[in-house]
Design a protein around this motif. Structure first.
Motif, PDB file in Angstrom:
ATOM      1  N   UNK A  83       5.494  -5.416  11.007  1.00 11.77           N
ATOM      2  CA  UNK A  83       4.634  -5.126  12.159  1.00 11.77           C
ATOM      3  C   UNK A  83       3.368  -5.979  12.146  1.00 11.77           C
ATOM      4  N   UNK A  84       2.704  -6.068  11.003  1.00 12.45           N
ATOM      5  CA  UNK A  84       1.412  -6.732  10.939  1.00 12.45           C
ATOM      6  C   UNK A  84       1.494  -8.178  10.440  1.00 12.45           C
ATOM      7  N   UNK A  85       2.631  -8.588   9.946  1.00 11.27           N
ATOM      8  CA  UNK A  85       2.752  -9.921   9.385  1.00 11.27           C
ATOM      9  C   UNK A  85       2.812  -9.867   7.870  1.00 11.27           C
ATOM     10  N   UNK A  86       3.557 -10.776   7.294  1.00 14.53           N
ATOM     11  CA  UNK A  86       3.853 -10.719   5.865  1.00 14.53           C
ATOM     12  C   UNK A  86       2.774 -11.335   4.991  1.00 14.53           C
ATOM     13  N   UNK A  87       2.012 -12.286   5.543  1.00 15.60           N
ATOM     14  CA  UNK A  87       1.073 -13.026   4.706  1.00 15.60           C
ATOM     15  C   UNK A  87       0.069 -12.111   4.011  1.00 15.60           C
ATOM     16  N   UNK A  88      -0.634 -11.277   4.793  1.00 12.00           N
ATOM     17  CA  UNK A  88      -1.693 -10.473   4.201  1.00 12.00           C
ATOM     18  C   UNK A  88      -1.142  -9.307   3.397  1.00 12.00           C
ATOM     19  N   UNK A  89       0.043  -8.853   3.738  1.00 13.10           N
ATOM     20  CA  UNK A  89       0.692  -7.829   2.917  1.00 13.10           C
ATOM     21  C   UNK A  89       0.968  -8.388   1.517  1.00 13.10           C
ATOM     22  N   UNK A  90       1.433  -9.629   1.469  1.00 11.39           N
ATOM     23  CA  UNK A  90       1.717 -10.289   0.193  1.00 11.39           C
ATOM     24  C   UNK A  90       0.429 -10.506  -0.605  1.00 11.39           C
ATOM     25  N   UNK A  91      -0.619 -10.961   0.069  1.00 11.00           N
ATOM     26  CA  UNK A  91      -1.883 -11.257  -0.605  1.00 11.00           C
ATOM     27  C   UNK A  91      -2.507  -9.982  -1.177  1.00 11.00           C
ATOM     28  N   UNK A  92      -2.581  -8.950  -0.370  1.00 14.97           N
ATOM     29  CA  UNK A  92      -3.181  -7.688  -0.828  1.00 14.97           C
ATOM     30  C   UNK A  92      -2.377  -7.097  -1.981  1.00 14.97           C
ATOM     31  N   UNK A  93      -1.044  -7.142  -1.878  1.00 14.73           N
ATOM     32  CA  UNK A  93      -0.204  -6.604  -2.946  1.00 14.73           C
ATOM     33  C   UNK A  93      -0.421  -7.322  -4.264  1.00 14.73           C
ATOM     34  N   UNK A  94      -0.468  -8.662  -4.228  1.00 12.92           N
ATOM     35  CA  UNK A  94      -0.684  -9.440  -5.456  1.00 12.92           C
ATOM     36  C   UNK A  94      -2.037  -9.114  -6.073  1.00 12.92           C
ATOM     37  N   UNK A  95      -3.057  -8.996  -5.226  1.00 18.12           N
ATOM     38  CA  UNK A  95      -4.395  -8.688  -5.734  1.00 18.12           C
ATOM     39  C   UNK A  95      -4.442  -7.296  -6.366  1.00 18.12           C
TER      40      UNK A  95
END
Length: 522
Positions: free
Chosen positions: A90-102
């Motif tokens: 829904x929101x896009x994968x880029x920031x989901x990936x970044x937040x998860x890694x952090x």
């Protein structure tokens, strides 16, 4: 920098977004970031196996409580995969990936400073939520930025292979940390991976293509997600507690029954609401072979983790090998997994995934059949080493080809959700595997001790016999239920097919719902 490349051009009622054309080097670097995150997720689980004894002593953990070092992470990892996949879609994968890694990096940093077992379990659970965010988003980004089928298959295979490699090399690194530094460095090493991955991805990974519907929290299906998340957590709590303290207890039976009822309520709820709002639309289960591929996902991590859980303590207690030597003796698992990870994706170019998966399962059966007979230190080279050579190689073939097949059979618009479902089965099998083989081995060990004998190898062998039975069931299921379609049916929700004309100047995917056209710059 990439935002300037995503030019919005308005023409009539259509919005046109120009997708940036990425160079080969940048795409390889992006893929390495995704694979490193997957490696990290596996590493932070497996690296703790050599550290269990030291952590028990440092945190005053009982034998039964030590299973929560793994179960706390596995529970939230598997439980939050579905909502993470929904967020990515829904929101896009880029920031989901970044937040998860952090989050994985930061919560692991806190784990390294823990002197209290409850705080450790809580931080491990929170790190599991971060790990859950990286998997479906990473897979979705691979599907998005590697649209060529050959490149996409290899990317998915390498992504999956990174997990297998992380499972084994995590044990090696964890053993070095335990023997030469401290178990706390296992968590701090994870921080040294997670935080840089997040920071670099902010710059390197371009923004995702616009979604056909305006992002809204209402589309997250919080009701359905709450049901299935609670069900998974209660189920893992029940099986973990049952293996540690016995199954005939109210605190095991009650959550087990409630989890089953909640899971049933989830599927009924998902069938009743608007399919476009559902976290797991019922139509997902009607795509070709999806149910059998999700069931197949129970095998790879179950095999790896159960093998480590059964053998590494045995190597240290019965064979009197140091943590490093114990890790070195399981190194063949990672070595052969690494060799096969990339190459196994090429099998889909020559045969249907059904046959490569079946071939892998048959060899896995052979390897697992050998393992129960490696009952002495002297039999390592004649029994365990051949099994460690054949088994991981073929488990990786099964894993990568099943991973590729599930995306081949589903549209890219739901890649995050599909990846979440597949990986939920993978991660759930970790807790399930430890619980089942742990119960089997503990029960047999208790019998041996009651007879005045040392535990020995009998409990370990019984655990491997169970794994062999699981492989046989999965093999028969794939043989019977995996269907090879004569033609690939067009999915009405995918829109018109992509043009493959060599003279075309742009590849376009039309999304009729909102009139958005994504054009890839040439």
């Amino acid at each position: 920098m990439f935002d300037s490349l995503m030019k919005k051009v308005t023409g009539g009622s259509d919005d046109v977004y120009v997708r940036p054309q990425l160079g080969f080097g940048r795409k390889v670097f992006m893929l390495s970031l995704f694979c490193m995150a997957e490696f990290m997720d596996a590493f932070i689980a497996s690296a703790l196996f050599p550290a269990v004894n030291e952590m028990n002593e440092a945190l005053n953990l009982g034998t039964n409580e030590s299973t929560w070092i793994f179960a706390a992470f596995a529970a939230t990892f598997s439980a939050f995969l579905l909502i993470s996949g929904r967020v990515a879609d829904i929101y896009g994968s880029k920031w989901c990936f970044i937040v998860g890694s952090a989050l994985v990096g930061l919560f692991s940093l806190g784990c390294g400073f823990c002197h209290n077992k409850v705080a450790l379990f809580v931080l491990r659970a929170l790190a599991g939520i971060g790990a859950a965010m990286t998997v479906p988003s990473g897979l979705s980004l691979i599907v998005e930025w590697f649209p060529d089928p050959v490149e996409q298959n290899r990317g998915i295979a390498l992504f999956g292979g990174a997990s297998g490699i992380g499972n084994v090399f995590g044990i090696i690194i964890g053993a070095f940390c335990v023997q030469w530094a401290s178990w706390r460095w296992i968590f701090w090493t994870t921080t040294c991976m997670g935080v840089p991955i997040a920071l670099i991805s902010m710059v390197v990974v371009p923004p995702s293509a616009p979604r056909p519907n305006k992002p809204s929290w209402r589309r997250l299906d919080l009701g359905g997600v709450s049901l299935i998340t609670t069900a998974i957590i209660l189920f893992i709590y029940a099986v973990t507690s049952g293996s540690a303290t016995g199954w005939a207890r109210a605190k095991v039976i009650a959550p087990l029954i409630i989890s089953v009822l909640l899971a049933a309520a989830f599927f009924v709820y998902e069938a009743k609401i608007d399919p476009h709002m559902a976290a797991l639309p019922p139509r997902v289960w009607f795509y070709p072979n999806v149910p059998i591929l999700v069931a197949l996902a129970l095998v790879p991590f179950f095999w790896w983790v159960a093998s480590f859980y059964l053998l590494i303590p045995l190597f240290q207690s019965e064979y009197h090998w140091s943590p490093i030597m114990s890790a070195v003796h399981v190194l063949p698992m990672g070595t052969f997994s690494a060799i096969v990870a990339g190459g196994s994706s090429k099998l889909v170019e020559y045969m249907n995934p059904k046959w490569s998966i079946l071939g892998g399962l048959i060899f896995d059966i052979i390897a697992t059949f050998i393992l129960p007979f490696g009952n002495t230190r002297q039999r390592y080279w004649s029994y365990l080493f051949p099994a460690f050579t054949i088994g991981p190689w073929e488990i990786m073939v099964v894993y990568t080809n099943a991973n590729i097949a599930i995306f081949m059979n589903t549209p890219p618009e739901i890649a995050g959700t599909v990846g979440a479902v597949f990986n939920c089965a993978l991660q759930g099998s970790v807790a399930l595997g430890i619980a089942i083989v742990g119960s089997i081995a503990s029960s047999e060990n208790a019998k041996q001790i009651a007879k005045g004998r040392p535990p020995g190898y009998k409990g370990v062998a019984d655990g491997f016999w169970f794994i062999l039975a699981l492989l046989l069931v999965e093999t028969i299921s794939v043989l019977v239920f995996y269907k090879i379609p004569k033609t690939i049916p067009a999915d009405v929700e995918q829109g018109p097919p992509k043009s493959s004309s060599a003279s075309s100047t742009s590849a376009e995917t039309s999304i009729p719902e909102k009139g958005i056209v994504v054009a890839e710059a040439k």
